[in-house]
Each structure stands twice: as structure tokens, then as C-alpha cells.
Motif scaffolding. Sequence first.
Motif, PDB file in Angstrom:
ATOM      1  N   ARG A 184       0.830  -1.205   0.000  1.00 32.64           N
ATOM      2  CA  ARG A 184       0.000   0.000   0.000  1.00 32.64           C
ATOM      3  C   ARG A 184       0.868   1.261   0.000  1.00 32.64           C
ATOM      4  N   GLY A 185       2.001   1.203   0.705  1.00 30.12           N
ATOM      5  CA  GLY A 185       2.941   2.316   0.700  1.00 30.12           C
ATOM      6  C   GLY A 185       3.523   2.528  -0.681  1.00 30.12           C
ATOM      7  N   ARG A 186       3.850   1.431  -1.356  1.00 25.65           N
ATOM      8  CA  ARG A 186       4.398   1.537  -2.716  1.00 25.65           C
ATOM      9  C   ARG A 186       3.364   2.151  -3.664  1.00 25.65           C
ATOM     10  N   ALA A 187       2.130   1.678  -3.576  1.00 23.31           N
ATOM     11  CA  ALA A 187       1.078   2.217  -4.448  1.00 23.31           C
ATOM     12  C   ALA A 187       0.893   3.714  -4.196  1.00 23.31           C
ATOM     13  N   ALA A 188       0.910   4.114  -2.934  1.00 26.40           N
ATOM     14  CA  ALA A 188       0.764   5.535  -2.598  1.00 26.40           C
ATOM     15  C   ALA A 188       1.961   6.329  -3.121  1.00 26.40           C
ATOM     16  N   ALA A 189       3.158   5.811  -2.952  1.00 26.16           N
ATOM     17  CA  ALA A 189       4.364   6.502  -3.428  1.00 26.16           C
ATOM     18  C   ALA A 189       4.312   6.693  -4.937  1.00 26.16           C
ATOM     19  N   GLU A 190       3.814   5.706  -5.642  1.00 28.31           N
ATOM     20  CA  GLU A 190       3.722   5.817  -7.104  1.00 28.31           C
ATOM     21  C   GLU A 190       2.736   6.909  -7.514  1.00 28.31           C
ATOM     22  N   VAL A 191       1.632   7.046  -6.775  1.00 22.99           N
ATOM     23  CA  VAL A 191       0.676   8.127  -7.061  1.00 22.99           C
ATOM     24  C   VAL A 191       1.355   9.483  -6.878  1.00 22.99           C
ATOM     25  N   PHE A 192       2.051   9.652  -5.746  1.00 24.02           N
ATOM     26  CA  PHE A 192       2.729  10.927  -5.487  1.00 24.02           C
ATOM     27  C   PHE A 192       3.776  11.213  -6.566  1.00 24.02           C
ATOM     28  N   ALA A 193       4.569  10.209  -6.926  1.00 23.41           N
ATOM     29  CA  ALA A 193       5.611  10.404  -7.939  1.00 23.41           C
ATOM     30  C   ALA A 193       5.006  10.739  -9.298  1.00 23.41           C
ATOM     31  N   ASN A 222      15.525  26.794  -6.155  1.00 23.12           N
ATOM     32  CA  ASN A 222      14.717  27.864  -6.762  1.00 23.12           C
ATOM     33  C   ASN A 222      13.355  27.347  -7.213  1.00 23.12           C
ATOM     34  N   TRP A 223      13.304  26.117  -7.732  1.00 24.31           N
ATOM     35  CA  TRP A 223      12.023  25.544  -8.148  1.00 24.31           C
ATOM     36  C   TRP A 223      11.099  25.403  -6.940  1.00 24.31           C
ATOM     37  N   ILE A 224      11.622  24.895  -5.839  1.00 24.11           N
ATOM     38  CA  ILE A 224      10.793  24.735  -4.636  1.00 24.11           C
ATOM     39  C   ILE A 224      10.267  26.087  -4.177  1.00 24.11           C
ATOM     40  N   THR A 225      11.171  27.039  -3.980  1.00 28.82           N
ATOM     41  CA  THR A 225      10.758  28.323  -3.406  1.00 28.82           C
ATOM     42  C   THR A 225       9.833  29.117  -4.320  1.00 28.82           C
ATOM     43  N   SER A 226       9.902  28.862  -5.616  1.00 29.79           N
ATOM     44  CA  SER A 226       9.041  29.575  -6.573  1.00 29.79           C
ATOM     45  C   SER A 226       7.718  28.857  -6.847  1.00 29.79           C
ATOM     46  N   ASN A 227       7.555  27.656  -6.327  1.00 31.19           N
ATOM     47  CA  ASN A 227       6.369  26.847  -6.653  1.00 31.19           C
ATOM     48  C   ASN A 227       5.687  26.250  -5.429  1.00 31.19           C
ATOM     49  N   ILE A 228       5.752  26.934  -4.302  1.00 29.84           N
ATOM     50  CA  ILE A 228       5.164  26.432  -3.052  1.00 29.84           C
ATOM     51  C   ILE A 228       3.692  26.070  -3.241  1.00 29.84           C
ATOM     52  N   GLU A 229       2.914  26.984  -3.802  1.00 36.40           N
ATOM     53  CA  GLU A 229       1.469  26.743  -3.961  1.00 36.40           C
ATOM     54  C   GLU A 229       1.199  25.559  -4.886  1.00 36.40           C
ATOM     55  N   GLN A 230       1.909  25.499  -5.998  1.00 35.22           N
ATOM     56  CA  GLN A 230       1.711  24.418  -6.959  1.00 35.22           C
ATOM     57  C   GLN A 230       2.119  23.063  -6.356  1.00 35.22           C
ATOM     58  N   ILE A 231       3.196  23.031  -5.585  1.00 34.73           N
ATOM     59  CA  ILE A 231       3.625  21.791  -4.934  1.00 34.73           C
ATOM     60  C   ILE A 231       2.581  21.376  -3.904  1.00 34.73           C
ATOM     61  N   GLY A 232       2.096  22.322  -3.111  1.00 36.21           N
ATOM     62  CA  GLY A 232       1.069  22.010  -2.122  1.00 36.21           C
ATOM     63  C   GLY A 232      -0.192  21.465  -2.760  1.00 36.21           C
ATOM     64  N   GLU A 233      -0.628  22.098  -3.842  1.00 39.56           N
ATOM     65  CA  GLU A 233      -1.812  21.609  -4.559  1.00 39.56           C
ATOM     66  C   GLU A 233      -1.568  20.195  -5.090  1.00 39.56           C
ATOM     67  N   ASN A 234      -0.386  19.952  -5.643  1.00 43.68           N
ATOM     68  CA  ASN A 234      -0.053  18.659  -6.209  1.00 43.68           C
ATOM     69  C   ASN A 234      -0.030  17.571  -5.132  1.00 43.68           C
ATOM     70  N   LEU A 235       0.531  17.878  -3.972  1.00 46.65           N
ATOM     71  CA  LEU A 235       0.561  16.891  -2.882  1.00 46.65           C
ATOM     72  C   LEU A 235      -0.845  16.636  -2.342  1.00 46.65           C
ATOM     73  N   ALA A 236      -1.684  17.681  -2.317  1.00 42.85           N
ATOM     74  CA  ALA A 236      -3.074  17.495  -1.884  1.00 42.85           C
ATOM     75  C   ALA A 236      -3.842  16.647  -2.895  1.00 42.85           C
ATOM     76  N   LEU A 237      -3.617  16.877  -4.185  1.00 46.41           N
ATOM     77  CA  LEU A 237      -4.225  16.054  -5.230  1.00 46.41           C
ATOM     78  C   LEU A 237      -3.815  14.590  -5.052  1.00 46.41           C
ATOM     79  N   SER A 238      -2.537  14.352  -4.826  1.00 57.08           N
ATOM     80  CA  SER A 238      -2.052  12.988  -4.619  1.00 57.08           C
ATOM     81  C   SER A 238      -2.696  12.363  -3.385  1.00 57.08           C
ATOM     82  N   THR A 239      -2.833  13.149  -2.336  1.00 58.65           N
ATOM     83  CA  THR A 239      -3.470  12.656  -1.110  1.00 58.65           C
ATOM     84  C   THR A 239      -4.898  12.222  -1.400  1.00 58.65           C
ATOM     85  N   ALA A 240      -5.648  13.054  -2.107  1.00 57.82           N
ATOM     86  CA  ALA A 240      -7.029  12.698  -2.464  1.00 57.82           C
ATOM     87  C   ALA A 240      -7.053  11.432  -3.315  1.00 57.82           C
ATOM     88  N   ASP A 241      -6.140  11.340  -4.288  1.00 58.55           N
ATOM     89  CA  ASP A 241      -6.063  10.140  -5.131  1.00 58.55           C
ATOM     90  C   ASP A 241      -5.821   8.892  -4.282  1.00 58.55           C
TER      91      ASP A 241
END
Length: 180
Positions: free
Chosen positions: A97-106, A152-171
Motif C-alpha cells: 500500500r505504501g508503494r502504491a501511494a508513493a507511485e501516485v505521489f511520484a 529555486n524551483w521549490i521556493t518559486s512553486n510552493i502553492e503548486q507543490i502544495g496543490e499537487n501533494l493534496a491532489l495525490s493525497t485525495a487520489d
Amino acid sequence: MASIYLSPSTQEYNQFVTGGTEEYYTNLIADAMVPYLRASGIDFTRNNPGGTVVDSINASNAGNYDLHLAIHTNAAPENLAGMIQGPNVYYYRDSSRGRAAAEVFANNLKLIYPHPELVKVIPTTSLAELRRTRAVAVLVEVAYHDNVEDANWITSNIEQIGENLALSTADVLGVPFVEP
């Protein structure tokens, strides 16, 4: 209701090459996730930024969570400092289950990271937040904070990364993702 334990890094000593700390930026990412989690009906608890990884594990295990999500940034070994890039998504090696979740996030991170071929899913038995939590657990190393382009990618994309991780969580939790 689906629930998650959010565990952004408590490592205030890990400095970004561009300024700031791992703890600071991973907490901003967790902050960015919150509106999406609420809109999607996902209950969440956050770790104490002043605590330790053991405190986070104990708090997670004291609840009844469907997912434990650790959010970190990475650093290369000293001899490779600044030369490695890309998100790494870790799961406990013996957890299907951890592997399946990790694959969704990746897979979702590949949609926003500028070099999707560098996004990796990695099994491990050494990370305590994966080995010792009762809930299915994933540890996302968002990118390398010792690499200028990644930092620089992290610091410039905080909102997009947060949205993406939330999307993965919902998935992972099987709930509809709802924009706030």
C-alpha cells in the motif's frame, strides 16, 4: 471521513543553498495543502514544527490516520553537493500500500517538476517515519535544497507543490479532489 497526518520536516538546521531552511519551506508547502484538503473533505492533523521526528511518529500513531505524509527536501552526499536533482518518493519496502501511494505521489509530481524523468520512487527500511508509523506512510523529498535549480524551483512553486501533494493525497485516499 478520510484522514491524514501531515509531517513537514522539523529540520531547521538544513539550509537551502538559496537561503531559508527545510523546516520553513516544507511547512509552507503543508500550509498550501490545507485549503485543498479542507475543500476535498480530508481531515488532517499536523505535526509540531518544534518537535522531533519521534514526536511526529508518536502523534501519528496516537491517531487513526489513513495516510502519514512526511514532506522533506533533500541534500546530496557532501562529495556530490549541488549536483543531484529531482524528487524522491520513499515508502517502506515491505508495504504494498505504501508503494502504491508513493507511485501516485511520484506520477503527480512528474506533472509539475521540470525534469519528470528525475522523479523516483524508492523503497527503504531505514527511515523511521516509514518504518514505525501505523498508517500507510510516504516520505516525499520534494527536490534537493543544495542544488540551486531545485531550491529555486521549490521556493518559486510552493502553492503548486502544495496543490499537487493534496491532489495525490485525495487520489491515494480515494476521495474527489476539490478546488477551494
